[in-house]
Design an enzyme around this catalytic site. Structure first.
Site, PDB file in Angstrom:
ATOM      1  CE  LYS A 152      42.246  48.874  48.571  1.00  0.00           C
ATOM      2  NZ  LYS A 152      43.556  48.181  48.576  1.00  0.00           N
ATOM      3  CG  ASP A 177      43.510  45.671  51.230  1.00  0.00           C
ATOM      4  OD1 ASP A 177      44.406  45.426  52.064  1.00  0.00           O
ATOM      5  OD2 ASP A 177      43.763  45.938  50.038  1.00  0.00           O
ATOM      6  CD  GLU A 203      43.813  42.134  49.876  1.00  0.00           C
ATOM      7  OE1 GLU A 203      44.677  42.416  49.027  1.00  0.00           O
ATOM      8  OE2 GLU A 203      42.607  42.391  49.727  1.00  0.00           O
ATOM      9  CG  ASP A 226      48.230  42.740  48.621  1.00  0.00           C
ATOM     10  OD1 ASP A 226      49.056  42.448  47.741  1.00  0.00           O
ATOM     11  OD2 ASP A 226      47.453  43.700  48.489  1.00  0.00           O
ATOM     12  CE  LYS A 248      46.932  43.576  44.933  1.00  0.00           C
ATOM     13  NZ  LYS A 248      47.116  44.793  45.781  1.00  0.00           N
TER      14      LYS A 248
END
Length: 335
Positions: A152, A177, A203, A226, A248
């Site tokens: 992240k 991400d 991402e 995403d 997701k």
């Protein structure tokens, strides 16, 4: 005569093993909703994670579940209810609990019902939350060189953080991400440095809507949608801008749409990443069935929570164990 389906739900809070930081903020616990569907003495369960980014709260999801509860009690067919619901975590919990229930009633696994290959195990990314370069490098080293690490990153010290992490775990591959936190110039300026650090996927670098700029952009690292990818209706827009999509179930509204999304995305030549919100193994279980279709799996929720559910997944240096049907998705006795 077949008994009607009834619905029960409850909120459960899972304290996290440590503070989890992404570009939008930090959290110390996962607040989830657990849904149970009951019919003929069988119970199907599922877990979803309401997410503020998509204007969801525990209360808003509870309101939807109250409505569904009343509709079921008045005799409305659950398939009709699901068809009328918008994608999101409420629909996800009902859809996945319904698959679990159908498997138990049929004496088969959900994988069998959907003609999916259920993996015996898979490699999942393990996630580093945002911190200083030194702290992130230390956290990477503590993972003991897993095959895949998800990093992240906000828009601060992008290259410095990634270079420190790569030095600490040089044999790993990385997914970065940004959670919509970068500008186009930050993406372009850092792409080659990231590629040199074994980053194989970036991402959602740009905010949803602003990723229109990505059309036909050529970079040394593949891009994955995403926040911009929810259901099949998004694919035409995404296909010219990304090389992969992160599926997701809390975005798709359950396993049913997730399977269809994966099939259509692959037909368009997009790679599949199967991901998750932060929750327990019960939330990971339905998504795990997509692992055989995915180039990248990111289902490390069980190691992010301080105490997982019974019969949950084991993750050891990135190797994720098989799904235990006592948790979800099989014809075992109810727990």
């Amino acid at each position: 005569m077949t008994a009607a389906i009834s619905l029960e739900y409850r909120q459960t809070d899972f304290p996290l093993a440590q503070v989890f930081r992404i570009a939008r903020g930090a959290k110390t616990e996962a607040k989830v909703v657990e849904v149970s569907l009951i019919q003929d003495g069988k119970v199907g369960r599922a877990e979803s994670v309401p997410y503020n980014r998509y204007q969801e709260t525990i209360e808003s999801v509870a309101n939807q579940l109250d409505y569904v509860q009343n509709r079921l009690a008045s005799g409305v067919d659950i398939d009709l209810i699901l068809a009328a619901m918008s994608p999101g975590s409420a629909k996800n919990a009902i859809d996945c609990a319904f698959w679990d229930l159908k498997a138990k009633l049929a004496g088969k696994s959900v994988a069998q019902l959907l003609a999916l290959t259920e993996p015996a195990s898979c490699i999942t990314a393990q996630t580093l939350s945002i911190d200083t370069p030194e702290a992130m490098a230390k956290a990477a080293a503590a993972l003991e060189h897993p095959p895949l690490i998800k990093v992240k990153l906000d828009n601060q010290d992008i290259a410095e953080k990634m270079q420190a992490i790569y030095k600490a775990s040089p044999n790993s591959q990385f997914i970065v991400d940004a959670n919509e936190g970068w500008s186009m110039s930050q993406l372009v300026d850092n792409a080659q440095v990231l590629a040199d650090c074994n980053v194989v996927l970036i991402e959602q670098p740009l905010p949803t809507g602003e990723d229109v700029e990505l059309i036909n952009v050529k970079l040394p690292v593949a891009l994955c949608a995403d926040e911009s990818c929810h259901t099949r209706k998004d694919l035409d827009y995404l296909a010219a801008r990304y090389q992969a999509v992160n599926i997701k179930l809390d975005k798709t509204g359950g396993l049913t749409e997730a399977v269809a999304l994966a099939q259509e995305a692959q037909a368009l030549g997009l790679d599949i990443m199967v991901g998750c919100m932060v929750g327990s193994s019960l939330a990971m279980a339905p998504a795990y069935l997509l692992a055989s279709k995915a180039k990248y799996v990111d289902l490390d929720g069980p190691v992010l929570v301080a105490k997982d559910r019974e019969y949950g997944f084991n993750i050891d240096r990135g190797l994720m164990s098989a799904l235990d049907h006592r948790l979800w998705g099989g014809a075992s006795a109810n727990y």
